[in-house]
Design a protein around this motif. Sequence first.
Motif, PDB file in Angstrom:
ATOM      1  N   UNK A  97       0.825  -1.205   0.000  1.00  0.00           N
ATOM      2  CA  UNK A  97       0.000   0.000   0.000  1.00  0.00           C
ATOM      3  C   UNK A  97       0.859   1.255   0.000  1.00  0.00           C
ATOM      4  N   UNK A  98       1.899   1.265   0.824  1.00  0.00           N
ATOM      5  CA  UNK A  98       2.769   2.440   0.877  1.00  0.00           C
ATOM      6  C   UNK A  98       3.544   2.603  -0.426  1.00  0.00           C
ATOM      7  N   UNK A  99       4.065   1.505  -0.946  1.00  0.00           N
ATOM      8  CA  UNK A  99       4.892   1.565  -2.140  1.00  0.00           C
ATOM      9  C   UNK A  99       4.110   2.123  -3.330  1.00  0.00           C
ATOM     10  N   UNK A 100       2.812   1.746  -3.425  1.00  0.00           N
ATOM     11  CA  UNK A 100       2.030   2.109  -4.599  1.00  0.00           C
ATOM     12  C   UNK A 100       0.889   3.090  -4.292  1.00  0.00           C
ATOM     13  N   UNK A 101       0.865   3.636  -3.068  1.00  0.00           N
ATOM     14  CA  UNK A 101      -0.115   4.678  -2.746  1.00  0.00           C
ATOM     15  C   UNK A 101      -1.554   4.207  -2.736  1.00  0.00           C
ATOM     16  N   UNK A 102      -1.818   3.003  -2.218  1.00  0.00           N
ATOM     17  CA  UNK A 102      -3.182   2.462  -2.183  1.00  0.00           C
ATOM     18  C   UNK A 102      -3.839   2.808  -0.843  1.00  0.00           C
ATOM     19  N   UNK A 103      -4.922   3.594  -0.815  1.00  0.00           N
ATOM     20  CA  UNK A 103      -5.640   3.803   0.447  1.00  0.00           C
ATOM     21  C   UNK A 103      -6.357   2.512   0.862  1.00  0.00           C
ATOM     22  N   UNK A 104      -6.220   2.119   2.110  1.00  0.00           N
ATOM     23  CA  UNK A 104      -6.858   0.907   2.639  1.00  0.00           C
ATOM     24  C   UNK A 104      -7.922   1.316   3.654  1.00  0.00           C
ATOM     25  N   UNK A 105      -9.091   0.705   3.554  1.00  0.00           N
ATOM     26  CA  UNK A 105     -10.173   0.953   4.513  1.00  0.00           C
ATOM     27  C   UNK A 105     -10.489  -0.356   5.216  1.00  0.00           C
ATOM     28  N   UNK A 106     -10.092  -0.489   6.479  1.00  0.00           N
ATOM     29  CA  UNK A 106     -10.371  -1.687   7.282  1.00  0.00           C
ATOM     30  C   UNK A 106     -11.716  -1.489   7.963  1.00  0.00           C
ATOM     31  N   UNK A 107     -12.654  -2.407   7.709  1.00  0.00           N
ATOM     32  CA  UNK A 107     -14.015  -2.213   8.237  1.00  0.00           C
ATOM     33  C   UNK A 107     -14.692  -3.548   8.514  1.00  0.00           C
ATOM     34  N   UNK A 108     -15.812  -3.485   9.208  1.00  0.00           N
ATOM     35  CA  UNK A 108     -16.513  -4.689   9.626  1.00  0.00           C
ATOM     36  C   UNK A 108     -17.306  -5.308   8.479  1.00  0.00           C
ATOM     37  N   UNK A 109     -17.269  -6.636   8.423  1.00  0.00           N
ATOM     38  CA  UNK A 109     -18.103  -7.361   7.458  1.00  0.00           C
ATOM     39  C   UNK A 109     -19.570  -7.337   7.850  1.00  0.00           C
ATOM     40  N   UNK A 110     -19.845  -7.043   9.112  1.00  0.00           N
ATOM     41  CA  UNK A 110     -21.190  -7.235   9.644  1.00  0.00           C
ATOM     42  C   UNK A 110     -21.909  -5.915   9.928  1.00  0.00           C
ATOM     43  N   UNK A 111     -21.327  -4.790   9.536  1.00  0.00           N
ATOM     44  CA  UNK A 111     -21.950  -3.480   9.737  1.00  0.00           C
ATOM     45  C   UNK A 111     -21.467  -2.553   8.634  1.00  0.00           C
ATOM     46  N   UNK A 112     -22.163  -1.428   8.463  1.00  0.00           N
ATOM     47  CA  UNK A 112     -21.814  -0.486   7.402  1.00  0.00           C
ATOM     48  C   UNK A 112     -21.071   0.740   7.925  1.00  0.00           C
ATOM     49  N   UNK A 113     -20.671   0.722   9.184  1.00  0.00           N
ATOM     50  CA  UNK A 113     -20.005   1.885   9.764  1.00  0.00           C
ATOM     51  C   UNK A 113     -18.622   2.084   9.153  1.00  0.00           C
TER      52      UNK A 113
END
Length: 610
Positions: free
Chosen positions: A219-235
Amino acid sequence: MPLVVQKFGGTSVADADKILAAARKAIRAHREGKQVIVVVSARGHTTDELIGLAKEITERPPAREMDMLLATGEQVSVALMAMAIQALGVPAISFTGAQIGIVTDSFHTKARIRNISTERIQQALDDGQIVIVAGFQGVDEHYNITTLGRGGSDTTAVALAAVLGADACEIYTDVDGVYTTDPRVVAEARKIDRISYDEMLELASLGAGVMHSRSIEFAKKFGVPIHVRSSFADATGTWIVAEEDARVLGASVTGAALAKDEARVTVLGVPDRPGVVHALFRRIGEANIVVDMIVQNVATHGRTEVSFTVAGGDLAETLIVAEHAAREIGAEGVTHDASVAKVSVVGLGMRVHTGVAQAMFEALGAAGVNIQMITTSEIKISVLVDRASGADALRCVHQAFELERPRLDDRRDFAPHRRPPAERSPLAGPDAPPLANGLGGMEDLVVSGVELDEEQARVTLLNVPDRPGYAGKVFRAIAQAGVNVDMIVQNVRSASGDTRLSITVPRADALRAAEAASAAVDDPGHVLVEPNMAKLSVVGIGMRTHTGVATRMFGALAEAGINIALINTSEVRVNVLTDLGPGKAGLAALGRAFDLPTRLAASGSGSRAE
């Protein structure tokens, strides 16, 4: 058209209902006008069950055949996910890693990605299909199935996002984001809204289990934004982004981590001459053993001690290699401790905020936790403690930095700055470098620079008492003297019963630091000052997971006849301290070794103020 990569872990596809829920998330993004790639892991405990089956046949299954076996878990998941999406009325197609051309090296069970062919996957996206890809797996140049090791599905997802220039990579898991520490150990742990790649790299390597460090390297090398989130909610979960998007005003520490499965190895009586440290770590690197903390004592009577930590599972092999290397270099022996834990704090704010080390050491002292080893980087402080004290140490450190309190500028509606795809990914577009066309390696080490700081001095405390609270007292005195500390190194008690604590400071502050330390210690006669030192650094991405970085650095200095006085390491930097005289020669040697331009660093560059 916007492109998103969604990754679902094993618990997120454990049964039919969860697979259908994941399918609906992918369909929702598709109906919002996005192209969607879904990466899935093996269901639930499938991988463990497959390993168990192999062990029923043989205690030592061949690595190649283990890859053949383990890759079947993800193949089941992709087929079921494609069926679920099609059943809900949306076209989808599933692929194994080999089918879409994820080409790796040939290190079975821990392969690294070399390149990814995008033609087949791009055609499916352009045809309006949701593409389902098996995580964790690829194929080598001889068409052998390979697997990527721990966290491999995360690595697959971020690698696909990188090669295709995706707007984001969403990691769906059974938790709702990255926390300030493990909430199973510290109930007050708080979800972090955003965190930098470097901070997440450190936390991932230090024991935070949400993301694996190899995926963050991508992600750092190629500038990819990562969004870590729950599979069981939309928050909204946690965004892992570039430093300019992640910085939180007023925060010195972002998170804390506990690595419980650590083992410490100490090589005693190491001859203090050029090339010896290189010989030791060359042997360890050749065994492909990943080393974490490296601590080298200040030498006395021509001998020193070198300690390092490894994963507990690697201890037996490490001892065999270390004992062989010790005999080769003329060391006096090897000791180890399999019952230790590592507690760390991480934060970009350490570069500018004062008193971080003092606060950490005082908190541990007040809790009665004894510190065995200390090592630091520009954004991290790690200490080695007895394993039985690990959880208590983590709790007291978390409380000391008030990590349970929300930050003033947390933004729940935060979204990262999105650069044009050709900027975001060096692999996208007509000007892609050779590695996108199969001539290089996507996971190859990236060393971005080598540096020399000629304004360093070393202050060493000898005969440090082996009791809680001592380091906190010393660093309070140094902080009150207004001295900025850079490297902090403390090794375990030597065979002679001596423990030494060394710090580096700007040369102009050396005497002031020594006087403050002398006033704080029991025996002021045991404070030594070496005013003319230089710090040499190798900076990059993947410094820890690529086992040969430190070895290559130590080897280049050995060839130049330069002796190493201190060592400290992190995910993004390896630092060594040398005498001032050969500093420029060392810089030139490192520039040649890594084929990079060199630069002189400003005094105290990246230092941590105390």
